[in-house]
Design a protein around this motif. Structure first.
Motif, PDB file in Angstrom:
ATOM      1  N   PHE A  64       0.818  -1.206   0.000  1.00  0.00           N
ATOM      2  CA  PHE A  64       0.000   0.000   0.000  1.00  0.00           C
ATOM      3  C   PHE A  64       0.858   1.265   0.000  1.00  0.00           C
ATOM      4  O   PHE A  64       0.439   2.300  -0.512  1.00  0.00           O
ATOM      5  N   GLY A  65       2.062   1.176   0.559  1.00  0.00           N
ATOM      6  CA  GLY A  65       2.975   2.308   0.472  1.00  0.00           C
ATOM      7  C   GLY A  65       3.317   2.632  -0.973  1.00  0.00           C
ATOM      8  O   GLY A  65       3.414   3.801  -1.359  1.00  0.00           O
ATOM      9  N   ARG A  66       3.453   1.596  -1.778  1.00  0.00           N
ATOM     10  CA  ARG A  66       3.741   1.803  -3.205  1.00  0.00           C
ATOM     11  C   ARG A  66       2.553   2.453  -3.916  1.00  0.00           C
ATOM     12  O   ARG A  66       2.715   3.359  -4.730  1.00  0.00           O
ATOM     13  N   PHE A  67       1.348   1.995  -3.619  1.00  0.00           N
ATOM     14  CA  PHE A  67       0.154   2.580  -4.246  1.00  0.00           C
ATOM     15  C   PHE A  67       0.010   4.058  -3.875  1.00  0.00           C
ATOM     16  O   PHE A  67      -0.260   4.905  -4.720  1.00  0.00           O
ATOM     17  N   PHE A  68       0.196   4.370  -2.577  1.00  0.00           N
ATOM     18  CA  PHE A  68      -0.015   5.749  -2.151  1.00  0.00           C
ATOM     19  C   PHE A  68       1.104   6.668  -2.615  1.00  0.00           C
ATOM     20  O   PHE A  68       0.859   7.842  -2.911  1.00  0.00           O
ATOM     21  N   ALA A  69       2.325   6.176  -2.686  1.00  0.00           N
ATOM     22  CA  ALA A  69       3.409   7.001  -3.214  1.00  0.00           C
ATOM     23  C   ALA A  69       3.140   7.359  -4.667  1.00  0.00           C
ATOM     24  O   ALA A  69       3.343   8.504  -5.095  1.00  0.00           O
ATOM     25  N   ARG A  70       2.668   6.399  -5.430  1.00  0.00           N
ATOM     26  CA  ARG A  70       2.370   6.667  -6.837  1.00  0.00           C
ATOM     27  C   ARG A  70       1.213   7.664  -6.962  1.00  0.00           C
ATOM     28  O   ARG A  70       1.275   8.603  -7.765  1.00  0.00           O
ATOM     29  N   ALA A  71       0.172   7.485  -6.156  1.00  0.00           N
ATOM     30  CA  ALA A  71      -0.945   8.426  -6.199  1.00  0.00           C
ATOM     31  C   ALA A  71      -0.489   9.821  -5.764  1.00  0.00           C
ATOM     32  O   ALA A  71      -0.917  10.835  -6.340  1.00  0.00           O
ATOM     33  N   TYR A  72       0.379   9.890  -4.760  1.00  0.00           N
ATOM     34  CA  TYR A  72       0.899  11.177  -4.302  1.00  0.00           C
ATOM     35  C   TYR A  72       1.664  11.884  -5.429  1.00  0.00           C
ATOM     36  O   TYR A  72       1.471  13.082  -5.669  1.00  0.00           O
ATOM     37  N   LEU A  73       2.524  11.161  -6.135  1.00  0.00           N
ATOM     38  CA  LEU A  73       3.309  11.768  -7.209  1.00  0.00           C
ATOM     39  C   LEU A  73       2.422  12.143  -8.400  1.00  0.00           C
ATOM     40  O   LEU A  73       2.688  13.125  -9.093  1.00  0.00           O
ATOM     41  N   GLU A  74       1.369  11.375  -8.643  1.00  0.00           N
ATOM     42  CA  GLU A  74       0.440  11.703  -9.734  1.00  0.00           C
ATOM     43  C   GLU A  74      -0.396  12.936  -9.401  1.00  0.00           C
ATOM     44  O   GLU A  74      -0.491  13.875 -10.202  1.00  0.00           O
ATOM     45  N   VAL A  75      -1.012  12.923  -8.227  1.00  0.00           N
ATOM     46  CA  VAL A  75      -1.995  13.949  -7.896  1.00  0.00           C
ATOM     47  C   VAL A  75      -1.336  15.246  -7.434  1.00  0.00           C
ATOM     48  O   VAL A  75      -1.746  16.345  -7.823  1.00  0.00           O
ATOM     49  N   HIS A  76      -0.299  15.142  -6.612  1.00  0.00           N
ATOM     50  CA  HIS A  76       0.281  16.336  -5.988  1.00  0.00           C
ATOM     51  C   HIS A  76       1.520  16.865  -6.708  1.00  0.00           C
ATOM     52  O   HIS A  76       1.948  17.995  -6.425  1.00  0.00           O
ATOM     53  N   HIS A  77       2.112  16.071  -7.610  1.00  0.00           N
ATOM     54  CA  HIS A  77       3.266  16.558  -8.380  1.00  0.00           C
ATOM     55  C   HIS A  77       3.067  16.384  -9.888  1.00  0.00           C
ATOM     56  O   HIS A  77       3.978  16.655 -10.658  1.00  0.00           O
ATOM     57  N   GLU A  78       1.898  15.903 -10.264  1.00  0.00           N
ATOM     58  CA  GLU A  78       1.450  15.853 -11.655  1.00  0.00           C
ATOM     59  C   GLU A  78       2.348  15.010 -12.566  1.00  0.00           C
ATOM     60  O   GLU A  78       2.452  15.274 -13.754  1.00  0.00           O
ATOM     61  N   PHE A  79       2.981  13.967 -12.003  1.00  0.00           N
ATOM     62  CA  PHE A  79       3.687  13.027 -12.869  1.00  0.00           C
ATOM     63  C   PHE A  79       2.658  12.168 -13.598  1.00  0.00           C
ATOM     64  O   PHE A  79       1.629  11.795 -13.038  1.00  0.00           O
TER      65      PHE A  79
END
Length: 343
Positions: A64-79
């Motif tokens: 789940f750390g991997r899922f949330f890190a990816r969502a964080y980078l997508e949503v909050h840093h627009e990767f």
């Protein structure tokens, strides 16, 4: 310290893309996150959280750390694009690779991420420990992630007769650790992010564009393989017959291509049978359509420049990410049959 927010549907969409790229043809994750969470706006596990014993808790936390890190980078840093790094000397294209630095003993990071004009090496960490990370100091998992990012090189192939060399290029990194809250005993959720850099020369504008596209093509290729839209043979790929659909509430009337995902994995069902299966399950959200926006997939097949899509919520539960991946309930899908040859 600041607060960051997440839409659980966005996290689930990020999770699906991660699973498709790293474990193709896997089972459904829909509703899995919500089933494990307290009904609240915060990321708080029910009870003491999933898993019994240290090993299982560590496994759930890492996943789940991997899922949330990816969502964080997508949503909050627009990767937009995430190429899953698969071992040392991982090639994004014939001219770009990611390799471990000499004498480095760290594991390889999770991804190289890209958006137009920006790149990053990404490493995710999930924690289940009772650490006091929010009280100051760098958490242990972040120190490890920092070492992993600094322990690799992003390299360009340079042909200097009579031999070929690999030249290191400096790229930003993102180390992201998440520790979820608990309902019992009460504990607040926590997220920590750090942005180190890899060693090397500055990327030129042309090199940056080339590397962004190499990451984008690897991302779409890994996703298409996971969806069964292409098959790989000796380093080459062939296009398979693929289902075409539309979303009932999509004002742009776009076409998508993908698969019906169920708790039993992807199934080749027509949509009437998929709806019948949905009616038999305790949670209708366990059956979804997952696919790629067809225009983006066609650009990938034709070797054209890949550009981000607009992140959108369509109707009640359908989401289209900036990478063109759609996740939609079966009842919002209009089936257009199969396409055998690429357009």
């Amino acid at each position: 310290m600041s607060r960051v927010s997440f839409d659980i549907d966005e996290v689930a969409r990020s999770a699906w893309n991660e699973i498709l790229q790293t474990a193709p043809r896997s089972n459904s994750l829909f509703a899995f996150l919500e089933d494990l969470l307290e009904p609240s706006p915060n990321l708080v596990w029910r009870g003491r959280g999933p898993g019994r014993g240290t090993e299982m808790r560590r496994s759930f936390s890492g996943l789940f750390g991997r899922f949330f890190a990816r969502a964080y980078l997508e949503v909050h840093h627009e990767f937009v694009w995430f190429a899953a790094i698969d071992g040392d000397n991982f090639h994004l294209s014939p001219n770009w690779r990611i390799s471990r630095k000499p004498r480095s003993q760290t594991e390889m990071p999770d991804w190289i991420c890209a958006r137009p004009g920006e790149l990053a090496i990404g490493e995710a960490k999930g924690s289940h420990q009772k650490s006091n990370a929010s009280r100051g100091g760098m958490p242990g998992p972040i120190k490890t992630a920092d070492g992993q990012i600094r322990g690799v090189r992003v390299q360009k192939r340079v042909r200097n007769r009579p031999r070929t060399t690999w030249r290191s290029k400096r790229v930003k990194g993102w180390a992201v650790m998440s520790r979820w809250g608990l309902a019992n005993p009460p504990r607040d959720p926590f997220l920590y992010a750090l942005d180190p850099e890899t060693d090397g020369q500055e990327l030129s504008t042309k090199e940056l564009e080339q590397l962004v596209q190499a990451v984008a093509r690897t991302h779409v290729g890994q996703t298409a393989l996971g969806l069964g839209l292409i098959e790989a043979f000796d380093g080459e790929f062939a296009v398979t017959p693929r289902r075409r659909v539309r979303l009932a509430d999509d004002q742009e009337k776009r076409f998508f291509t993908g698969a019906v995902m169920t708790p039993f994995g992807p199934l080749d069902l027509d949509f009437d049978r998929a709806k019948e299966l949905t009616a038999l399950l305790p949670d209708p959200n366990l059956v979804r359509f997952v696919g790629l926006e067809e225009g983006l997939f066609a650009s990938f097949l034709d070797g054209q420049t890949l550009v981000p899509r607009e992140r959108q919520r369509i109707g009640d539960r359908s989401l289209v990410g900036s990478d063109g991946l759609v996740v939609a309930p079966i009842n919002q899908i209009i089936d257009l049959g199969y396409q055998v040859n690429p357009s």
